[in-house]
Every structure is written in C-alpha cells, then in structure tokens.
Design a protein around this motif. Structure first.
Motif, PDB file in Angstrom:
ATOM      1  N   TYR A  68     -18.488   5.682   9.136  1.00 30.03           N
ATOM      2  CA  TYR A  68     -17.975   6.203   7.862  1.00 30.03           C
ATOM      3  C   TYR A  68     -16.652   6.937   8.069  1.00 30.03           C
ATOM      4  N   ILE A  69     -16.622   7.833   9.043  1.00 32.81           N
ATOM      5  CA  ILE A  69     -15.406   8.601   9.303  1.00 32.81           C
ATOM      6  C   ILE A  69     -14.317   7.693   9.874  1.00 32.81           C
ATOM      7  N   GLY A  70     -14.699   6.726  10.683  1.00 35.99           N
ATOM      8  CA  GLY A  70     -13.711   5.809  11.243  1.00 35.99           C
ATOM      9  C   GLY A  70     -13.002   5.001  10.171  1.00 35.99           C
ATOM     10  N   VAL A  71     -13.770   4.493   9.202  1.00 37.79           N
ATOM     11  CA  VAL A  71     -13.168   3.748   8.095  1.00 37.79           C
ATOM     12  C   VAL A  71     -12.278   4.679   7.269  1.00 37.79           C
ATOM     13  N   TRP A  72     -12.735   5.911   7.052  1.00 38.97           N
ATOM     14  CA  TRP A  72     -11.954   6.895   6.301  1.00 38.97           C
ATOM     15  C   TRP A  72     -10.616   7.159   6.995  1.00 38.97           C
ATOM     16  N   LEU A  73     -10.664   7.381   8.308  1.00 41.04           N
ATOM     17  CA  LEU A  73      -9.432   7.649   9.058  1.00 41.04           C
ATOM     18  C   LEU A  73      -8.463   6.467   8.969  1.00 41.04           C
ATOM     19  N   PHE A  74      -8.998   5.266   9.119  1.00 41.87           N
ATOM     20  CA  PHE A  74      -8.136   4.079   9.036  1.00 41.87           C
ATOM     21  C   PHE A  74      -7.531   3.941   7.646  1.00 41.87           C
ATOM     22  N   ALA A  75      -8.371   4.099   6.602  1.00 47.66           N
ATOM     23  CA  ALA A  75      -7.883   3.942   5.230  1.00 47.66           C
ATOM     24  C   ALA A  75      -6.848   5.015   4.890  1.00 47.66           C
ATOM     25  N   ALA A  76      -7.091   6.250   5.325  1.00 43.29           N
ATOM     26  CA  ALA A  76      -6.148   7.331   5.042  1.00 43.29           C
ATOM     27  C   ALA A  76      -4.830   7.112   5.766  1.00 43.29           C
ATOM     28  N   GLY A  77      -4.905   6.698   7.043  1.00 45.43           N
ATOM     29  CA  GLY A  77      -3.688   6.428   7.794  1.00 45.43           C
ATOM     30  C   GLY A  77      -2.901   5.276   7.200  1.00 45.43           C
ATOM     31  N   ALA A  78      -3.610   4.197   6.833  1.00 44.31           N
ATOM     32  CA  ALA A  78      -2.947   3.040   6.225  1.00 44.31           C
ATOM     33  C   ALA A  78      -2.346   3.402   4.877  1.00 44.31           C
ATOM     34  N   PHE A  79      -3.034   4.241   4.123  1.00 44.36           N
ATOM     35  CA  PHE A  79      -2.537   4.682   2.817  1.00 44.36           C
ATOM     36  C   PHE A  79      -1.256   5.491   2.985  1.00 44.36           C
ATOM     37  N   ALA A  80      -1.266   6.423   3.936  1.00 44.00           N
ATOM     38  CA  ALA A  80      -0.075   7.248   4.175  1.00 44.00           C
ATOM     39  C   ALA A  80       1.107   6.388   4.615  1.00 44.00           C
ATOM     40  N   LEU A  81       0.847   5.386   5.433  1.00 46.38           N
ATOM     41  CA  LEU A  81       1.904   4.502   5.924  1.00 46.38           C
ATOM     42  C   LEU A  81       2.277   3.416   4.915  1.00 46.38           C
ATOM     43  N   GLY A  82       1.458   3.260   3.891  1.00 46.30           N
ATOM     44  CA  GLY A  82       1.756   2.256   2.875  1.00 46.30           C
ATOM     45  C   GLY A  82       1.437   0.846   3.307  1.00 46.30           C
TER      46      GLY A  82
ATOM     47  N   SER B 289      10.142   9.315  -4.824  1.00 49.06           N
ATOM     48  CA  SER B 289       9.412  10.584  -4.873  1.00 49.06           C
ATOM     49  C   SER B 289       7.908  10.340  -4.824  1.00 49.06           C
ATOM     50  N   LEU B 290       7.450   9.289  -5.475  1.00 49.27           N
ATOM     51  CA  LEU B 290       6.030   8.932  -5.434  1.00 49.27           C
ATOM     52  C   LEU B 290       5.614   8.544  -4.017  1.00 49.27           C
ATOM     53  N   ALA B 291       6.509   7.877  -3.295  1.00 48.52           N
ATOM     54  CA  ALA B 291       6.224   7.487  -1.912  1.00 48.52           C
ATOM     55  C   ALA B 291       6.093   8.710  -1.015  1.00 48.52           C
ATOM     56  N   VAL B 292       6.960   9.702  -1.224  1.00 55.18           N
ATOM     57  CA  VAL B 292       6.887  10.938  -0.429  1.00 55.18           C
ATOM     58  C   VAL B 292       5.550  11.639  -0.687  1.00 55.18           C
ATOM     59  N   ALA B 293       5.150  11.693  -1.961  1.00 53.92           N
ATOM     60  CA  ALA B 293       3.860  12.302  -2.300  1.00 53.92           C
ATOM     61  C   ALA B 293       2.720  11.554  -1.613  1.00 53.92           C
ATOM     62  N   ARG B 294       2.795  10.227  -1.582  1.00 57.16           N
ATOM     63  CA  ARG B 294       1.751   9.413  -0.933  1.00 57.16           C
ATOM     64  C   ARG B 294       1.639   9.736   0.551  1.00 57.16           C
ATOM     65  N   ILE B 295       2.757   9.884   1.227  1.00 55.39           N
ATOM     66  CA  ILE B 295       2.756  10.159   2.660  1.00 55.39           C
ATOM     67  C   ILE B 295       2.092  11.504   2.956  1.00 55.39           C
TER      68      ILE B 295
ATOM     69  N   ASP C 173       0.980   2.810  -8.171  1.00 58.58           N
ATOM     70  CA  ASP C 173       1.724   1.913  -7.268  1.00 58.58           C
ATOM     71  C   ASP C 173       2.585   2.710  -6.287  1.00 58.58           C
ATOM     72  N   CYS C 174       1.950   3.664  -5.599  1.00 56.98           N
ATOM     73  CA  CYS C 174       2.686   4.561  -4.704  1.00 56.98           C
ATOM     74  C   CYS C 174       3.188   3.867  -3.438  1.00 56.98           C
ATOM     75  N   GLY C 175       2.777   2.626  -3.198  1.00 55.22           N
ATOM     76  CA  GLY C 175       3.268   1.904  -2.023  1.00 55.22           C
ATOM     77  C   GLY C 175       4.523   1.098  -2.288  1.00 55.22           C
ATOM     78  N   ALA C 176       5.158   1.335  -3.451  1.00 54.02           N
ATOM     79  CA  ALA C 176       6.325   0.538  -3.825  1.00 54.02           C
ATOM     80  C   ALA C 176       7.580   0.887  -3.034  1.00 54.02           C
ATOM     81  N   ASP C 177       7.569   1.993  -2.285  1.00 52.68           N
ATOM     82  CA  ASP C 177       8.745   2.392  -1.507  1.00 52.68           C
ATOM     83  C   ASP C 177       8.277   3.121  -0.244  1.00 52.68           C
ATOM     84  N   LEU C 178       9.138   3.124   0.767  1.00 51.33           N
ATOM     85  CA  LEU C 178       8.861   3.828   2.033  1.00 51.33           C
ATOM     86  C   LEU C 178       7.479   3.467   2.580  1.00 51.33           C
ATOM     87  N   SER C 179       7.196   2.206   2.698  1.00 52.25           N
ATOM     88  CA  SER C 179       5.880   1.758   3.138  1.00 52.25           C
ATOM     89  C   SER C 179       5.993   0.419   3.858  1.00 52.25           C
ATOM     90  N   PHE C 180       4.939   0.034   4.535  1.00 49.75           N
ATOM     91  CA  PHE C 180       4.879  -1.292   5.134  1.00 49.75           C
ATOM     92  C   PHE C 180       4.932  -2.356   4.050  1.00 49.75           C
TER      93      PHE C 180
END
Length: 285
Positions: free
Chosen positions: A70-84, A19-25, A127-134
């Motif tokens: 700044y926005i490029g790093v933000w986009l990368f970090a947000a995308g990587a965060f969502a994907l775990g 459930s935490l992983a779904v919230a992260r995505i 630790d939201c990357g513990a499931d459903l993530s890279f």
C-alpha cells in the motif's frame, strides 16, 4: 454580455499552466512525505492488542502484510504525480489511496490528510500535468494553458479552508488560549499568558484576512509573505512532525496560483536568477 455568455466565456477561458505545475510539484512532494508518515502510523496502529476504531465495517482493514504494498504504491504514485508522469492516472490512484486512508478507521483520520486529498483531486481535474512534467516534455514542451475554472476551484478551496478555520476557532476553548498554549513548544519567550492570548487572537485574524487578501492585488504579495512565515513557523513552534510539515507545504504550494501573469513572471525570473547565482552562472546582460 448575458449571464449565459459570461458563463460560457468563463468555462472556455484558459490560463498559463505553469503556476498550476509548480503547485503540483510541491503538493506531490507533500503527498510523498505523507506516505512515509502514514507507514509509521499504520505500523503502530496494527500492533497486536491495539483497539481499532472502525469507521465503516465494509471497508477492508489494513494488514501488516498489505501495508508495504500500500505504501509502496502510494510513494510511486506521489512521486510520479510530482514529476508529472501520467499525471491524471497517478493523481487518480493517489486520490483513491488517500480516500482509503481516511475511510479505514478513526485512528487514521487527520484533517490535513483530508485537505491533501481534496488538493490532489482538484489538481488532477485541473490538468496540472500540462506543464513542467514528463507528460509535457513528451508532447514537445513549450508554454501550455489549462482551463481557468480548474485553477479557480483550487483558489476558492483555499479561501474556504482559511475562512472556516477562522470561524471554528471562535469558541471559548480556543479563545481562552488553552489550545495554542498547549501546542507551542518553542520559542521559550512566547510562553507567557499575554503572548499566547495575542497569538490566539492573531491566528483567527490572520486566517480570516487570508481568505480574502489573496484575491486583492494590492494585498496579495503581503498576504503570501505573511502566509509563508506563518506556515513555516507552525512546524517550528509546535514540533517538526510529519503531519504539520505536510499541511504547511500543501497550503504554501497553492499560493502561487493566486499570482497574476506579471507577478508570476517576476517570481519566475527571480527564482531563475537565484538558481543561476548558486551555480555560478553569470546573469544575462
């Protein structure tokens, strides 16, 4: 059991991480959208001649040259965060970028950005990357667990947001219906004083009830259903602005955290069956 034993049990207990992983995505996706919206916000504010309302003089101000980076790093970090992908590292980077957004000047402060910033911090700590993530896939996959206290912090945060949101609306300006009436642009049939006043008081009641109903099992599913409708209607009724969509998606993404094991399993089974039907795959007997 003594108080110290109860505290020790609470801080050492673990719960399913899915459930935490779904919230992260969902919330990571909202952060990605917020980066795109913030690009246009910064771009307009950096127009020559625009007066800057600085919050802290010691905070380096954004420049047009630095904005794409700044926005490029933000986009990368947000995308990587969502994907775990390297979730804690990218969550920390994303949190720092949003803190800068809030600190650089009053022009760039929005309450939903502050809300998103808190969610990113709590998700990263939990630790939201513990499931459903890279990260999860690299460790071998399978069902994993996370500390209960991390999930509890997020749930408490949502209840506080709802309760305070209801509390601050109890003032003459909001109770008169002027705020809701000036914000609503559709549908046309609600543009009457009686309906606007009902929506005003209904909003306060909804937020006050949500602060507690999400914790009560007999009310939880009804509360989540009402929350989905309410927050989906905000962008529709007030305009499809990026900030409204980000806020609605962010808070909707946390509802899954309130589901217990049986409720989450039922929801997961429902979603899997729905996806299978869309792909034309027959359901297992």
């Amino acid at each position: 059991m003594s108080l110290s034993e109860r505290l020790l049990s609470f801080f050492t207990s673990r719960t399913d991480a899915r459930s935490l992983a779904v919230a992260r995505i969902i919330i990571g996706g909202a952060a990605f959208l917020r980066a795109l919206v913030s690009y246009h916000l910064f771009d307009r504010a950096l127009t020559p001649g625009v007066v800057q309302a600085r919050l802290y003089e010691w905070v380096p101000f954004m420049t047009r040259e630095a904005l794409p980076w700044y926005i490029g790093v933000w986009l990368f970090a947000a995308g990587a965060f969502a994907l775990g992908y390297r979730t804690r590292l990218n969550g920390s980077i994303l949190f720092a970028l949003i803190v800068y957004h809030l600190a650089v000047g009053q022009t760039f402060y929005w309450s939903h950005i502050y809300f998103l910033c808190c969610l990113i911090l709590l998700l990263t700590v939990a630790d939201c990357g513990a499931d459903l993530s890279f990260d999860w896939h690299a460790s071998g996959g399978g069902r994993t667990t996370v500390p209960v206290w991390g999930v509890m912090l997020l749930k408490i945060h949502i209840s506080i947001v709802y309760f305070v949101a209801a509390l601050v609306k109890i003032n003459p300006g909001f109770l008169s219906g002027e705020v809701v009436g000036s914000a609503l642009i559709r549908p046309d049939f609600v543009q009457t004083p009686e309906i606007i006043l009902a929506l005003t008081w209904g909003t306060i009641l909804f937020e006050a009830v949500m602060a507690f109903a999400l914790w009560i099992k007999p009310l939880r599913l009804w509360a989540i259903a009402a929350g989905l409708v309410f927050h989906a209607m905000i962008p529709y009724s007030m305009g499809f602005y990026g900030g409204l969509i980000v806020f609605s998606a962010s808070i909707i993404g946390t509802f899954v955290l309130f589901l217990d094991r049986e409720e989450f399993a039922a929801a997961e089974k429902f979603v899997v069956a729905g996806l299978a039907r869309l792909r034309g795959i027959p359901e297992p007997a």
